[in-house]
Motif scaffolding. Structure first.
Motif, short mmCIF file in Angstrom:
data_model
loop_
_atom_site.label_atom_id
_atom_site.label_comp_id
_atom_site.label_asym_id
_atom_site.label_seq_id
_atom_site.Cartn_x
_atom_site.Cartn_y
_atom_site.Cartn_z
N PRO A 84 38.93 36.99 33.24
CA PRO A 84 38.55 37.76 34.43
C PRO A 84 37.39 38.71 34.16
N THR A 87 38.69 43.72 37.99
CA THR A 87 39.65 43.73 39.09
C THR A 87 38.96 44.21 40.35
N GLN A 102 42.74 40.45 39.58
CA GLN A 102 41.71 40.04 38.63
C GLN A 102 40.89 38.93 39.27
N TYR A 103 39.61 38.86 38.89
CA TYR A 103 38.77 37.85 39.54
C TYR A 103 37.72 37.30 38.57
N HIS A 204 40.98 34.43 42.16
CA HIS A 204 41.76 35.65 41.99
C HIS A 204 43.13 35.33 41.41
N PRO A 207 47.10 40.79 38.39
CA PRO A 207 46.93 41.32 37.02
C PRO A 207 48.17 41.08 36.17
#
Length: 458
Positions: A84, A87, A102-103, A204, A207
């Motif tokens: 990731p 966020t 998260q992305y 996405h 987390p």
């Protein structure tokens, strides 16, 4: 059957821009102007305005810009969230819930269609396990040298427990507008066109979760088909006398079921059509997946399809890319949204074992045997008689036994492929110009690959 327009205000705005009215119905894609059939596909015909491009191979994915995703090289190629970037907060507009995710992102190379376009429709195939979702965006370049902002074409997950899948309204810049699932130039007569585009994926996950969304196919169809009330007639071709084995499901037996997913009946033409074609390839929901459906309801898999194609912003199940993405949640299937140029092209697909889901609008007298008129409806093309007439599984039927219909070839090809029409009162309305969903195996046969290639799909 008549359908109720769901975006009357937006449609009226476009109608004012182009000097004619627009009627929307059971399918989400608005028909601003220029939604047409053209001839040929993807360079197969030099006069073609239709081009689909998909990113599907490992080499395709490596050609993009990856930040936090890795290219899957074993099995089915794709991109998966692995590292990731950080966020971000996402507030779900339909639940009001804000959560951190998260992305990671993947950005396509710039794509320049051979023919500058007035419209773009994206579609994708992905796996989004619990705790994940994705966003698909587009940025297009104009022929005047400017660019659109980044616009969202879908916030999507296969399920509906984490986020509500949704399109995004209110995206426009005075030159073009996103109409649920379609990016369109506001005034095609001005000569303004899209000369390039790029797509962006944002993947996405919650987390701390080990879940990872994967995208196997991302693509877009562009076109710039001139307005027309009539399309050239075609003679019976490759699929004359061919009928594929496809289940018969009626949407009308579901009237009043699940108001939260638009109440069944005429609103469910798209998921009912999708489910018929999905099952023609031997795929269907498991008993566990159907456990939520009221056991008193017939064909619970149709209810399931409605729930998992539902667009919470549009307020219905007719979002074109959401249906294609739903089909691809079944192992071994792919789905795309594109345009088909002629009924002869459709015959090549049927002859290879690939039925079509077609979008059309008409008044009752324009289609013998239908018994209804519609401002927007999805049905399936499953075969052709020896004389070339269209065999359709039309979900706008009062029972499953009545779903199979035979429609006159000339009438069907015109109501599907035209971009303009007159309604029963003589007012000018829009037509979808050959829009269809194509569902096909991840590993197609050689005949299927050839038919798909003729339609610009690989």
């Amino acid at each position: 059957m008549t359908t109720t327009p769901r975006r009357t205000v937006l449609a009226a705005a476009v109608a004012a821009a182009v000097g004619s009215s627009v009627s929307l119905g059971g399918d989400a894609g608005a028909a601003p102007q220029g939604r047409g059939g053209g001839r040929g596909h993807h360079g197969a015909d030099p006069d073609s305005t239709i081009a689909y491009h998909g990113w599907v191979t490992a080499a395709d994915w490596r050609a993009g810009t990856a930040q936090g995703v890795s290219v899957v090289t074993t099995g089915r190629a794709g991109v998966v969230l692995t590292r990731p970037r950080g966020t971000l907060d996402y507030t779900d507009p339909h639940t009001g819930t804000t959560a951190s995710w998260q992305y990671a992102t993947w950005l396509s190379p710039v794509r320049r269609p051979a023919v500058p376009a007035t419209e773009l429709i994206a579609s994708w195939n992905a796996h989004t396990p619990a705790g994940t979702f994705l966003r698909v965006e587009v940025q297009a370049g104009y022929s005047d040298g400017t660019q659109t902002p980044w616009w969202t074409l879908g916030v999507w997950a296969a399920g509906d427990e984490d986020i509500r899948r949704t399109s995004v309204d209110g995206q426009e810049d005075g030159k073009a507008t996103v109409w649920t699932d379609t990016l369109a130039v506001d005034d095609a007569a001005s000569g303004l066109r899209f000369t390039s585009y790029r797509l962006r994926l944002t993947l996405h996950r919650a987390p701390g979760s080990g879940a990872a969304p994967t995208v196997w196919r991302l693509g877009a169809m562009t076109s710039a088909v001139p307005d027309r009330f009539e399309v050239p007639a075609t003679a019976p071709g490759a699929a004359a006398g061919t009928e594929l084995t496809v289940p018969d499901y009626s949407q009308n037996i579901h009237v009043g079921q699940y108001p939260e997913y638009d109440n069944g009946g005429e609103a469910w033409c798209s998921p009912t059509s999708s489910q018929m074609i999905i099952e023609s390839f031997g795929k269907r929901p498991t008993p566990e997946q159907l456990a939520w459906v009221n056991p008193d309801f017939a064909d619970p898999q149709v209810c399931h399809a409605a729930r998992f194609t539902y667009d919470y912003q549009y307020g219905g199940c007719g979002n074109w890319p959401f249906n294609a993405a739903y089909a691809a949640t079944y192992d071994g299937l792919q789905g795309v949204v594109t345009r088909i140029a002629s009924l002869a092209d459709a015959e090549r697909l049927v002859a290879a074992g690939i039925p079509l889901i077609t979008s059309q609008s008409f008044f009752e007298a324009e289609l013998d045997g239908a018994g209804y008129g519609t401002s927007g409806h999805l049905m399936t093309v499953v075969g052709f008689t020896a004389d070339g007439d269209v065999i359709a599984n039309d979900p706008a039927s009062d029972s499953n036994a009545e779903v199979r219909r035979v429609y006159p070839r000339r009438q069907f090809e015109n109501i599907w492929l035209r971009t303009k029409r007159y309604d029963a009162n003589g007012a000018v309305r829009s037509g979808t110009g050959g829009v269809c969903y194509l569902y096909f195996p991840v590993r197609p046969s050689s005949a299927q690959r050839s038919a798909l290639a003729a339609a610009g799909i690989r």
